[in-house]
Design an enzyme around this catalytic site. Structure first.
Site, PDB file in Angstrom:
ATOM      1  N   GLU A 102       0.835  -1.200   0.000  1.00  0.00           N
ATOM      2  CA  GLU A 102       0.000   0.000   0.000  1.00  0.00           C
ATOM      3  C   GLU A 102       0.867   1.245   0.000  1.00  0.00           C
ATOM      4  O   GLU A 102       1.479   1.604   1.016  1.00  0.00           O
ATOM      5  CB  GLU A 102      -0.928   0.003   1.237  1.00  0.00           C
ATOM      6  N   LYS A 231      -8.153 -15.418  16.346  1.00  0.00           N
ATOM      7  CA  LYS A 231      -8.367 -15.078  14.931  1.00  0.00           C
ATOM      8  C   LYS A 231      -9.806 -14.694  14.617  1.00  0.00           C
ATOM      9  O   LYS A 231     -10.280 -14.916  13.488  1.00  0.00           O
ATOM     10  CB  LYS A 231      -7.913 -16.236  14.038  1.00  0.00           C
ATOM     11  N   ASP A 305       2.009 -15.097  12.770  1.00  0.00           N
ATOM     12  CA  ASP A 305       0.827 -15.694  12.162  1.00  0.00           C
ATOM     13  C   ASP A 305      -0.088 -14.530  11.763  1.00  0.00           C
ATOM     14  O   ASP A 305      -0.773 -13.940  12.601  1.00  0.00           O
ATOM     15  CB  ASP A 305       0.135 -16.615  13.174  1.00  0.00           C
ATOM     16  N   HIS A 396      -2.024  10.013  -0.662  1.00  0.00           N
ATOM     17  CA  HIS A 396      -2.217   8.781  -1.417  1.00  0.00           C
ATOM     18  C   HIS A 396      -2.121   9.017  -2.923  1.00  0.00           C
ATOM     19  O   HIS A 396      -1.724   8.142  -3.665  1.00  0.00           O
ATOM     20  CB  HIS A 396      -3.562   8.142  -1.062  1.00  0.00           C
TER      21      HIS A 396
END
Lengths: 406, 406, 406, 406
Positions: A102, A231, A305, A396
């Site tokens: 990004e 998660k 993870d 951006h």
């Protein structure tokens, strides 16, 4: 003549084709088998995997981290800093590796870090460091479930012995039961040291549950009920116990804010209040600017993870104008699930990136937690200031990909 | 003599050191500058970054995706399949790339895929494909805010013109206002085609808001209120509008379940019910087994914005025993935020992995959405069956890293 | 000799007693039957129900509101005001009836109302006025469900005709479908006028669903899926559509705050920010001080369906120091479920209390909504100021019940 | 000539009228003052309050429960039963008072109770009985906040002494801290006996916080942060600690279900699964059919703080087909906030209704909790069966008010 089967073509006998990924000796971790498997995929799907092939890792070391390996993916890595951290475990200036695609993200974190560092650094504290597994027991009825719950609460010592018999590192800290109808959810809370610990937790909890099962033969047990919120985002994460609970804070003067963030305490304070209201009426868990961005980039870089971003990104950002007219900004991560040993942390680039932070291996996970929190705080400040000053779109546009509608 | 500064040592003059990452011409994307920057980091932090250096990408192409580049990270890539998908956009058998370091994950998805494929494939449907930006306007009081909200609702045509003047691809579909005190949150919903679209959305929305601002000079606008739930978990995600809303379902006979999942419909149905109850009383948004695992592995492999897993992993898994005694399993992803163009999708391994699925470039995002949903469904089935049959701990033990307490 | 059975005594034959509440002609709404039934309860349970008997209502009128009537309960009623409201439907000063048993509550709302009224009144706006029913259809598989969803979306006209054939007042405004696996949730949104409308909605929706069912014979439909969030708290309530979405706001000068609330804008602003953070990290839906208190007291007084407090109390309170140093305070109720006709609104004290507000009967529900919002705002201000100035404990001590540990 | 001011008419001098509710000696609880105040309201607002006047309570006893009293409201009271409860505190058959204006509600609960009673009764268990207050401390920075949190954790004994010095009944069980930026939220958990306890908790917690404040003079403390989730719905309620955690369960045979609920285990099981999915994707906290209905009716009847329905109605209903083909149904209320002494429990009809259950006064709150849970379970069964068999609309039509669109 090209005999490569198309993907959707049924086999001659009318049944579908269903060709499975080829098997190789010893599950095929040797380089030659990785190459053969990749070539089979290229053949099978008609694609070319040259960059996937450009894997610098010793493929034999992938055993335990992945099955059916065909190489590695690559993601761009940038560096940001210096980030001054005044923690109980991290103390000094750090250069932080961020893996992302990004545009503008790295620059944004860098600017937040400069503001923090020039302001004297972020203060960090870890208040909880544990992880948990939460099996569920189905019993015959409410009375039987209540009995099992009481039994569990009263036999911690034996449960601890059973659980810890399976591990040399994990420590069972406590158990907690909840009676839900004729089911009992049991939270097993562990100290997992520098490891993520879910495999260890599952194994240890399984042993403990099997022991419970021998006392209550009629019940059924599911070892992972989901009540640990591993998660998954949930309202319970702020109660702590799923990973590290870590907080980072910094006081920024008007001058620092003007110089590095091109804004004012009042403008940022107003932005904070309004966007918090907006997120609250959206039912967002916690409040933050873009914590997921920084966490993801750091997790990918350091071999965490990455799926644990799902719970780790539940966070509380608090930015306020102080009575003296400065800004006090903090971020609290109640469920930061990280490791400096085990999982993917020892693989090639992961180990190198942990090294960059002085966080590789045993004894460093709390230091790492503090650096992560300070990094995230930097991102929140920069993002918030950009919103407050209308710089967001411009940043951006100038740093993002130069393409239509990227 | 080693003159490399330690990280925490203050400079001689008593102030901290604060050395920033070096700048290079044109922001330093040329390979030589990337190398120099990386060497500087090595020198500065005392680490070695050999694997980071083993970057096969053309570093000049990293512009727009990252700043301060020092190379790439590598993560193991495995392949699973075949996965039969019966969708409106994806139709055929696919081999799916998964990048992960969690042992047993690839094998688990593979087994779920085999069950689905042998059962005839997963049926998939995309019902929403849009993305949104949600600025917030601060007004003088409730009456003024109400007036602005009405103005916005009544001037869609002009807002559409303003927004679309900044983009050749994005289409403004609708605006929706919410009055919260003296603030107005406006949802701008777009069709972003095959792109993720947030940069485009920000730019277009900014233009529209500036036009609103000219009619209501007194107000303040923050272009990103957070009410879009981008990269944040929220109760509103199930309403749709932040990415693709996609569903995948499959019917599995007793025989298929026994053969591939080593379980029974009843056992899996009971597991589903109890773990759903457990997640519900934990305040989990939606319900799922381990959707974040599959999504993260696919997102990393295919160059998605991985931080979007935070919203994309809010999901609803539904597995039930049918009246005929079979199992019907489905997964619904209400906020799958993906792209086949833009962002990181064109970079080296990402493009290759999208190619593997036949999903690279324009016109493929809905096909990709269907494959993602079917992949996730495979993971849910395999995970659920492992829980139901107590295989979970064993699988992680035999396939996970062979190390103490990993 | 007392032959009255004790509650726990089994009947002579060893089975439990199980005596049901006696039945009377025409379901027993005549006063004599109400009295007999009450006397039976007294006899059966050994209690005396003198106050329950002191019912001033015509018991025949209770038909349709309750079954097995034995009298009425009484709850203390207080009055507060004046409350100045500057709304689009309510415009003037009001005296508000509050039924409660929580000491200090009425006094607290009164003080907030005085502050608002002296400050010129609360500005109020209603932006949504509708209610919905949300049946769920179970279909054979994902493809069938998708087909049904599309059919529903495409046949609004016919659905509207079917639904409205059952009611002279309700209007079906729109339908919206969500595909969740092989289920389709359909939101039927209605204008229900001045009525609460759930009975009307159920009846109309049932007719529409039966028509859908005739086109898709294989499906099962549950008329109330719970997705409307009726009488349940949910993250979706802020999206609107379950009742009135109403906002009230007021600007308070430093002087008014000092004089009526004994505090300062800064102190209240700081209290707001910190308690908002605290509620956010607790996973509270929205944010408020004690909205449930005021709503409950008003709902009981005016014959609302009090169980709807469960959804109506999901609210967003926003109090902020303005740039000029004043306070701007607002409350937004996205799901205020109220009525001025039907339900309990016509019964004795309910009708009288609605009369007190000039809100009894047809054409007054939006006026009532604005008064409710302004009332709640008063409570938020007073509560917030008490917290900010540490008056809270003292007020409850001096006005609460004079008893140990009440 | 009628000089009564209209509500909206400004006073002659151009300022608004702002006439406050008249004050009377000793706050005006004597009957004559209550009457005068009510007459003033009638005069002022042009309404008639005859039913409000028909108050059978001794108005002097209202002191401590309400201010500015003008009489009482009345709400219809019905009775349902018998309800067989097999609890640890409630053991026997009960007739339950329900105050409501929602037609069909009482009949629906009655039918559920009959099914439960004929099936042998509901088994009930209370696993937690406590209540909490959660002040928040603002500190200078993260380090100072961490220090305060540690101090609190380490000085429980002294905090207990300070807190309990203010009460003869309440017991401080434990304290728990959470560090959120530079704030510390402290949960003070109490045993409040048979009382609701919030006033006692506020007073005791205030004393403890003032003692903390003397050690950390710089901090600010807000005694109610909202983190206790009192009268607010939140994801944390399922963790327990805000009221009673109580569970009720019952096993129903096919025969009982057919006879009393006119359905089958399979039909109810399918309804449960689908509506749970629907509520989950709506972001509902927990899952239930219409728990708020029964709780509200019981709370109003028995003089509870009805606003606590907001947290008490967060519940988990679990209904499942057993392996033997029966139904096992349970309800879990994690945050049931009730009392049998204090608050409104001693007033007229409240005391009578508690008497009806044998739950009036000291020593009965756990018994009451079990009866409440069993009552709610009855409502869930009847409601669920009505949904499953399509009886719902019909029941409301035949028992609801016979009026257009009620």
């Amino acid at each position: 003549m090209n005999s490569r089967p198309t993907l959707t073509q049924p086999a001659a006998n009318g049944s579908a084709d269903h060709t499975v990924v080829p098997r190789f000796p010893q599950q095929g971790y040797a380089r030659e088998f990785v190459d053969k498997r990749r070539e089979w995929v290229e053949e099978r799907t008609g694609c070319q995997l040259d960059h996937v092939a450009a894997c610098s890792l010793d493929t034999d070391l992938l055993r335990g981290n992945i099955e059916n390996p065909i190489g590695t993916i690559q993601m761009p890595l940038g560096v940001v800093g210096p980030l001054k951290v005044n923690g109980q475990h991290a103390d000094g200036e750090f250069y932080v590796p961020l893996a992302t695609t990004e545009g503008a993200l790295v620059r944004s974190y860098e600017r937040g870090m400069l503001a923090i560092t020039r302001a004297g650094g972020a203060t960090t504290r870890v208040t909880i460091s544990e992880n948990k597994g939460s099996p569920i027991f189905k019993c015959d009825d409410v009375a039987a479930a209540h009995e099992l719950a009481q039994f569990v609460e009263q036999n911690f010592k034996q449960l601890k012995a059973e659980a810890e018999s399976t591990t040399s590192h994990g420590k069972l800290l406590r158990v907690h039961t909840r009676l839900i109808g004729r089911d009992v959810i049991v939270d097993f809370s562990y100290d997992t040291g520098d490891a993520h610990g879910m495999n260890m937790i599952s194994k240890a909890t399984d042993a403990a549950c099997k022991w419970i099962g021998r006392q209550f033969p009629a019940q059924t047990c599911y070892i992972l009920s989901g009540a640990s919120s591993e998660k998954r985002p949930s309202g319970m994460l702020f109660a702590g116990g799923k990973g590290k609970h870590v907080t980072a804070g910094v006081r920024l003067s008007k001058r620092i804010i003007r110089q590095y963030l091109h804004s004012t305490p009042q403008a940022i304070g107003d932005m904070w209040r309004r966007t918090l209201v907006a997120q609250t009426v959206t039912g967002v868990l916690g409040y933050n600017g873009h914590v997921a961005n920084g966490l993801t980039a750091l997790f990918i870089a350091t071999g965490q993870d990455v799926a644990n971003v799902t719970n780790s990104a539940v966070a509380m950002n608090h930015i306020e104008v102080t009575d003296e007219g400065d800004l006090y900004a903090s971020i609290t991560l109640p469920s930061l699930t990280i490791a400096t040993i085990g999982g993917g942390t020892a693989l090639g680039t992961s180990a190198e990136c942990l090294d960059m932070l002085g966080c590789r291996g045993t004894g460093h996970v709390l230091k790492f937690a503090e650096i992560v929190a300070a990094t995230v705080l930097a991102g929140e400040l920069s993002f918030g200031a950009a919103l407050a000053t209308d710089e967001f779109v411009h940043a951006h546009e100038s740093l993002g990909r130069n393409r239509p509608d990227a």
